[in-house]
Write an enzyme that holds these catalytic residues in place. Sequence first.
Site, PDB file in Angstrom:
ATOM      1  N   TYR A  45       6.456  -5.487   7.257  1.00  0.00           N
ATOM      2  CA  TYR A  45       5.217  -4.720   7.381  1.00  0.00           C
ATOM      3  C   TYR A  45       4.096  -5.548   8.000  1.00  0.00           C
ATOM      4  CZ  TYR A  45       6.550  -0.716   4.376  1.00  0.00           C
ATOM      5  OH  TYR A  45       7.115   0.413   3.845  1.00  0.00           O
ATOM      6  N   CYS A  76       4.331  -6.174  -2.724  1.00  0.00           N
ATOM      7  CA  CYS A  76       4.181  -6.537  -1.312  1.00  0.00           C
ATOM      8  C   CYS A  76       2.700  -6.775  -1.068  1.00  0.00           C
ATOM      9  CB  CYS A  76       4.706  -5.405  -0.433  1.00  0.00           C
ATOM     10  SG  CYS A  76       4.435  -5.610   1.339  1.00  0.00           S
ATOM     11  N   THR A  78       1.113  -7.271   1.713  1.00  0.00           N
ATOM     12  CA  THR A  78       0.616  -6.525   2.865  1.00  0.00           C
ATOM     13  C   THR A  78       0.354  -5.078   2.495  1.00  0.00           C
ATOM     14  OG1 THR A  78       1.800  -7.976   4.394  1.00  0.00           O
ATOM     15  CG2 THR A  78       1.163  -5.813   5.214  1.00  0.00           C
ATOM     16  N   CYS A 186       2.699 -14.042   0.051  1.00  0.00           N
ATOM     17  CA  CYS A 186       3.643 -12.970   0.377  1.00  0.00           C
ATOM     18  C   CYS A 186       4.765 -13.075  -0.634  1.00  0.00           C
ATOM     19  CB  CYS A 186       4.166 -13.123   1.805  1.00  0.00           C
ATOM     20  SG  CYS A 186       5.530 -12.007   2.235  1.00  0.00           S
TER      21      CYS A 186
END
Length: 277
Positions: A45, A76, A78, A186
């Site tokens: 992503y 996640c 993002t 991340c």
Amino acid sequence: MTTRAQAPVGVFDSGLGGLSVLRAIRAELPAESLLYLADSRHAPYGEKPPEFIAGRTLRVCEWLVGQGCKALVIACNTATAQAVHLLREQLAVPVIGVEPGLKPAVATSRSRVVGVLATESTLRSDKFARLLGNVSGDCRVLCQPGYGLVPLIERGDTHSPAVLELLRAYLLPMLEAGADTLVLGCTHYPFLQDAIREIAGDRLTLIDTGHAVARHLGRTLAAAHLQATGAAASPRFLSTADVLPLQAMVAALLGEAPMAQRIDIGDTAVPPLASHQ
């Protein structure tokens, strides 16, 4: 205890990185049943437009709610950065996001130089900008996009020469600038801890927020009277792409050999998932 409390918690990531969060949830909340969904068809992503990330995250999470999930963990960084406010507006279940552990990093650093390794989308987001402004204090924060790392990890590659070459390019400038703490921004990056140690030794304290997310989930479920009791079923694993990488990563990380299921989540309504035997 209500039937609703025994429903699963949905754990969602663009790919396999969220397994690091799922591992922490299982350790902290062993009674909770978990449904893990990897949108690997669209991973990573972090290199996609914010509008796509927000729309796709909402679509996948609507699908998970349709499967009966009582709460969602957006494992996640993002997707959290681009969509968590939208999800909380649109969905009628608790939504737990993840964000880079900048606050504990600032508290930990003795040199007052902190590195953040994250996707470009996370680092460019308004949510991260607010976090940086609120907690950085007197610390110098060095932000580095982890270009190329997620696709390698998605293939199960966490310690190859290619991985080490990228990590050296990203970490050595931080070390030269005096960084003593690194935020793994991340959920894929905890899988790189051994490779990072090979490069940095004990010069960097690594900040991984998986257990903090699990504790937050526990508090949220307790407040909503949604805590499960008894023995949880084994987690279920779903992917929108080939399931073999997911099965291999689960085996390596959790020591289990699950039969993951491939599913299709399009832009329109899809039929419910077949019951799990």
